[in-house]
Design a protein around this motif. Sequence first.
Motif, PDB file in Angstrom:
ATOM      1  N   CYS A 117      -0.065   3.282   3.663  1.00 36.55           N
ATOM      2  CA  CYS A 117       0.316   2.797   4.992  1.00 36.55           C
ATOM      3  C   CYS A 117       1.483   1.810   4.952  1.00 36.55           C
ATOM      4  N   CYS A 168      -7.153   2.064   3.212  1.00 36.72           N
ATOM      5  CA  CYS A 168      -6.724   3.391   2.764  1.00 36.72           C
ATOM      6  C   CYS A 168      -7.579   3.875   1.602  1.00 36.72           C
ATOM      7  N   CYS A 179      -4.323  -0.199  -0.105  1.00 39.01           N
ATOM      8  CA  CYS A 179      -5.075  -1.299   0.483  1.00 39.01           C
ATOM      9  C   CYS A 179      -6.529  -0.842   0.649  1.00 39.01           C
ATOM     10  N   CYS A 200       0.834  -1.201   0.000  1.00 40.89           N
ATOM     11  CA  CYS A 200       0.000   0.000   0.000  1.00 40.89           C
ATOM     12  C   CYS A 200       0.875   1.259   0.000  1.00 40.89           C
TER      13      CYS A 200
HETATM   14 ZN   LIG Z   1      -3.052   1.164   3.324  1.00 42.41          ZN
END
Ligand SMILES: [Zn+2]
Length: 125
Positions: free
Chosen positions: A99, A120, A117, A96
Amino acid sequence: MKKGVLKKIEDKLKKEKVSVEALLKGFAKKDKELKGDWNTIYPSFNGVSGGGVLEREADEFQEYESKLDVEHILELKLRDINLALEKIKKGKYGVCENCGKKISQKRLKISPEARLCLKCRKYAR
Ligand SMILES: [Zn+2]
């Protein structure tokens, strides 16, 4: 991620790239100076008969606008596909961008060009 899975995803991305590019070619010509940018061809004004000139222009403008929308979506998709392919090369695929956690394989199988992801992605909208 297993090599086999990654290979499958890479193949899928490459196929998608070809089809997105084919779609883009259908109504836009590739800009030779700005690499990777596409220009929508403005529809000709001297086409269909019937209706006033202004009305016709409005129709054509609308058509142009909707083409721009599609072009924009396709362009973004192509950009993401290229990014994903780039990441596979660098061995950084499936992480991701926000994050830094791994994106689930289930998600990547559905949208291999995903950059975030699910969690997010939700907050990004
Ligand atoms: Zn993420």
